[in-house]
Design a protein around this motif. Sequence first.
Motif, PDB file in Angstrom:
ATOM      1  N   SER A   1       0.796  -1.536  -0.018  1.00  0.00           N
ATOM      2  CA  SER A   1       0.221   0.319   0.052  1.00  0.00           C
ATOM      3  C   SER A   1       0.554   1.560   0.188  1.00  0.00           C
ATOM      4  O   SER A   1       0.537   2.280  -0.922  1.00  0.00           O
ATOM      5  N   VAL A   2       1.711   0.879   0.775  1.00  0.00           N
ATOM      6  CA  VAL A   2       2.383   2.584   0.696  1.00  0.00           C
ATOM      7  C   VAL A   2       3.483   2.455  -0.338  1.00  0.00           C
ATOM      8  O   VAL A   2       3.494   3.522  -0.714  1.00  0.00           O
TER       9      VAL A   2
ATOM     10  N   ARG B   1      -4.385   3.636  -4.704  1.00  0.00           N
ATOM     11  CA  ARG B   1      -5.007   3.237  -3.510  1.00  0.00           C
ATOM     12  C   ARG B   1      -5.180   1.551  -3.557  1.00  0.00           C
ATOM     13  O   ARG B   1      -6.082   0.885  -4.361  1.00  0.00           O
ATOM     14  N   MET B   2      -5.110   0.985  -3.070  1.00  0.00           N
ATOM     15  CA  MET B   2      -5.067   0.069  -3.081  1.00  0.00           C
ATOM     16  C   MET B   2      -6.098  -1.357  -1.623  1.00  0.00           C
ATOM     17  O   MET B   2      -6.566  -0.690  -0.710  1.00  0.00           O
TER      18      MET B   2
ATOM     19  N   LEU C   1      -5.975  -3.598   0.632  1.00  0.00           N
ATOM     20  CA  LEU C   1      -4.571  -3.852   1.262  1.00  0.00           C
ATOM     21  C   LEU C   1      -5.106  -3.469   2.537  1.00  0.00           C
ATOM     22  O   LEU C   1      -5.737  -2.533   2.655  1.00  0.00           O
TER      23      LEU C   1
ATOM     24  N   VAL D   1      -4.280  -3.181  11.980  1.00  0.00           N
ATOM     25  CA  VAL D   1      -4.081  -2.868  11.152  1.00  0.00           C
ATOM     26  C   VAL D   1      -2.341  -3.095  11.884  1.00  0.00           C
ATOM     27  O   VAL D   1      -1.788  -1.735  12.546  1.00  0.00           O
ATOM     28  N   SER D   2      -1.139  -2.865  10.943  1.00  0.00           N
ATOM     29  CA  SER D   2       0.294  -2.558  12.104  1.00  0.00           C
ATOM     30  C   SER D   2       1.426  -2.946  10.779  1.00  0.00           C
ATOM     31  O   SER D   2       1.246  -3.901  10.459  1.00  0.00           O
ATOM     32  N   TYR D   3       2.154  -2.487  11.245  1.00  0.00           N
ATOM     33  CA  TYR D   3       4.244  -1.776  10.090  1.00  0.00           C
ATOM     34  C   TYR D   3       4.851  -2.399  11.623  1.00  0.00           C
ATOM     35  O   TYR D   3       5.969  -2.918  11.287  1.00  0.00           O
ATOM     36  N   SER D   4       4.543  -2.625  13.084  1.00  0.00           N
ATOM     37  CA  SER D   4       5.390  -3.598  13.326  1.00  0.00           C
ATOM     38  C   SER D   4       6.318  -4.085  13.768  1.00  0.00           C
ATOM     39  O   SER D   4       7.622  -4.265  14.300  1.00  0.00           O
TER      40      SER D   4
ATOM     41  N   ARG E   1      -8.808   0.147   1.197  1.00  0.00           N
ATOM     42  CA  ARG E   1      -8.599   1.514   2.736  1.00  0.00           C
ATOM     43  C   ARG E   1      -7.251   1.711   2.980  1.00  0.00           C
ATOM     44  O   ARG E   1      -6.477   1.821   1.718  1.00  0.00           O
ATOM     45  N   GLU E   2      -6.987   2.502   3.620  1.00  0.00           N
ATOM     46  CA  GLU E   2      -5.927   3.271   4.007  1.00  0.00           C
ATOM     47  C   GLU E   2      -4.695   3.050   4.010  1.00  0.00           C
ATOM     48  O   GLU E   2      -3.561   3.641   3.543  1.00  0.00           O
ATOM     49  N   ASN E   3      -4.800   1.826   4.935  1.00  0.00           N
ATOM     50  CA  ASN E   3      -3.968   1.162   5.284  1.00  0.00           C
ATOM     51  C   ASN E   3      -2.179   1.778   5.591  1.00  0.00           C
ATOM     52  O   ASN E   3      -1.020   1.743   5.069  1.00  0.00           O
ATOM     53  N   PRO E   4      -1.997   3.152   6.491  1.00  0.00           N
ATOM     54  CA  PRO E   4      -0.674   3.870   6.098  1.00  0.00           C
ATOM     55  C   PRO E   4       0.042   3.357   7.432  1.00  0.00           C
ATOM     56  O   PRO E   4       0.122   2.809   7.887  1.00  0.00           O
ATOM     57  N   ARG E   5       1.525   3.812   7.088  1.00  0.00           N
ATOM     58  CA  ARG E   5       2.544   3.476   7.814  1.00  0.00           C
ATOM     59  C   ARG E   5       2.448   4.858   8.707  1.00  0.00           C
ATOM     60  O   ARG E   5       3.050   5.845   7.673  1.00  0.00           O
TER      61      ARG E   5
ATOM     62  N   HIS F   1      -3.252   5.806  12.136  1.00  0.00           N
ATOM     63  CA  HIS F   1      -4.443   5.360  11.553  1.00  0.00           C
ATOM     64  C   HIS F   1      -5.892   6.198  12.300  1.00  0.00           C
ATOM     65  O   HIS F   1      -5.304   5.413  13.571  1.00  0.00           O
TER      66      HIS F   1
ATOM     67  N   THR G   1       0.325   3.237  13.786  1.00  0.00           N
ATOM     68  CA  THR G   1       0.296   1.961  12.936  1.00  0.00           C
ATOM     69  C   THR G   1       2.201   1.291  12.663  1.00  0.00           C
ATOM     70  O   THR G   1       2.103  -0.296  12.842  1.00  0.00           O
ATOM     71  N   VAL G   2       2.965   2.548  13.303  1.00  0.00           N
ATOM     72  CA  VAL G   2       4.765   1.734  13.357  1.00  0.00           C
ATOM     73  C   VAL G   2       4.948   1.727  14.621  1.00  0.00           C
ATOM     74  O   VAL G   2       5.531   1.024  14.657  1.00  0.00           O
TER      75      VAL G   2
END
Lengths: 417, 97
Positions: A243-244, A252-253, A255, A303-306, B46-50, B53, B73-74
């Motif tokens: 997505s990023v 825009r995805m 996802l 949702v998380s990128y951690s 969806r936005e799904n941002p890094r 959110h 979300t980080v």
Amino acid sequence: MRRFSYRSLISEALNAHQGWQRQWRAPDPKPSYDVVIVGGGGHGLATAYYLASQHGITNVAVIEKGWIGGGNTGRNTTIIRSNYLYDESAGIYEHALKLWEGLSQELNYNVMFSQRGVLMLAHNVHDVQSFKRHVYANRLNGIDNEWLSTEECKAFCPPINISQDIRYPVMGGALQRRAGTARHDAVAWGYARGADSRGVDIIQNCEVKGIRRDASGAAVGVETTRGYIGAKRIGVVAAGNTSVVMQMAGVRMPLESYPLQALVSEPVKPCFPCVVMSNAVHAYLSQSDKGELVIGAGTDQYVSYSQQGGLHITNHTLDAICEMFPQFTRMKMLRSWGGVVDVTPDRSPIIGKTPVENLFVNCGWGTGGFKATPGSGHVFAHTLATGEPHEINAPFTLDRFRTGRLIDEAAAAAVAH
Amino acid sequence: MLLIDCPCCGLRPETEFRCGGQAHVARPATPADVTDKDWSEYLFVRENPRGVHAERWIHQHGCGRWFNALRDTVSDRFVETYPMGGDPKSTTTETRL
Ligand SMILES: Cc1cc2nc3c(=O)[nH]c(=O)nc-3n(C[C@H](O)[C@H](O)[C@H](O)COP(=O)(O)OP(=O)(O)OC[C@H]3O[C@@H](n4cnc5c(N)ncnc54)[C@H](O)[C@@H]3O)c2cc1C
Ligand SMILES: [Zn+2]
């Protein structure tokens, strides 16, 4: 590339292993390439490999922000199977499984593919009905999958507790004998070595920060931490970060990225003959060649990128493992970790074109894309080489979320992995 | 496990909550007039941002109420929680933790 052979192993043994070379170069990026692949996971590297080996396109770069295979490829529990319900899924996962069967030979690199069988346990009437439906659908697609009674499950995998007084008793299972596991790192390394030897540049520690577009809107290159790199075509294969990256081109995805965790135990002698999955109680178990139990847990709910998940998620899985396999109640767990998985609304991948000219995407593999690595790379290479999808990935468009032609594996079984 | 500040009950462990996904996704008022593309955006994109959110949570095993939250979300840190139908105090771009 120096090939691995009986002779090279013997001669290096006599030479105290001083003669081995690096498996791939560490080149500086060129000003431009025919194809730039964003993401050096298994899927991106396989794509580069097949572009070079099948399509003769060798002016290719794989751009990886960390180290190759350091994303989900190096973090997954390596379950490989192809017994998905829908024809489209059967097509791509079986295509991958057939490639797995010859992969070590093809790459001259031992990916340790082991067809030890994957057994999916049924714990309620719904599971039984749904798994039997899978067995029949798979057979119609020429994919092996068989129904085992509770006792047959026990005979195939003796550690399973089949007593009927546990919270989720085993009511049978679906077994794919050709399914199994492979060594995750070796898959990334083998493809990297094969691609590099055909001229592909593998550029690590280089993050893509932007996608440049010309006046007509077409993608023409990527901005990276090592400067601008031009590209005739760009393939984004960035898993949890898709997505990023796609946002850099204004796309825009559909996802969402979730943490998914796994853990391994202390190594013990061989005691677990196959892979067992249970979606109902959310536990996946196999034993690595090193002897560790490899255990897959569920995703977190947000949702998380951690690259970290909650401890209660792994706890929940260990509760289920202890109930299903009482012999493991005293095993010590050594390590746990998380990856970031990109999940689509129908739990099927997106492989193909995007609204932006020259920009292609291969993503949405979510919790279960390792098994597809060779097949995904193979069809995505075709897509990048010809500009059009291979017939196998043709149904997996981004546009299906507009047309409504979903490939709803999510509803089919609520299955992960 | 996250510690979540329910506007009604205060700090409680995550296992008492369910996450309802991205906040402020409005259903088109007249679905029949919406293009397939816009309908697909509403349903699936969806936005799904890094980064920060906006999302919905429900205190399922507590007061049972829905609320909104901003979360990074980080780091997984909550920036703030705020009532349904309300707006956050901070903006999503300036509050990156
Ligand atoms: C805990 C866990 C267990 C799993 N178990 C299984 C399983 O048993 N079976 C199965 O089939 N699948 C499983 N999966 C899923 C599987 O791991 C993935 O679907 C698959 O590995 C995805 O491969 P990939 O090459 O697309 O992604 P990755 O290996 O994640 O590669 C993507 C790469 O893109 C890079 N990248 C991202 N953004 C940028 C940028 N801006 N610039 C440059 N590079 C960038 C990342 O660093 C990363 O290396 C599991 C996943 C996890 C996390
Ligand atoms: Zn509350």
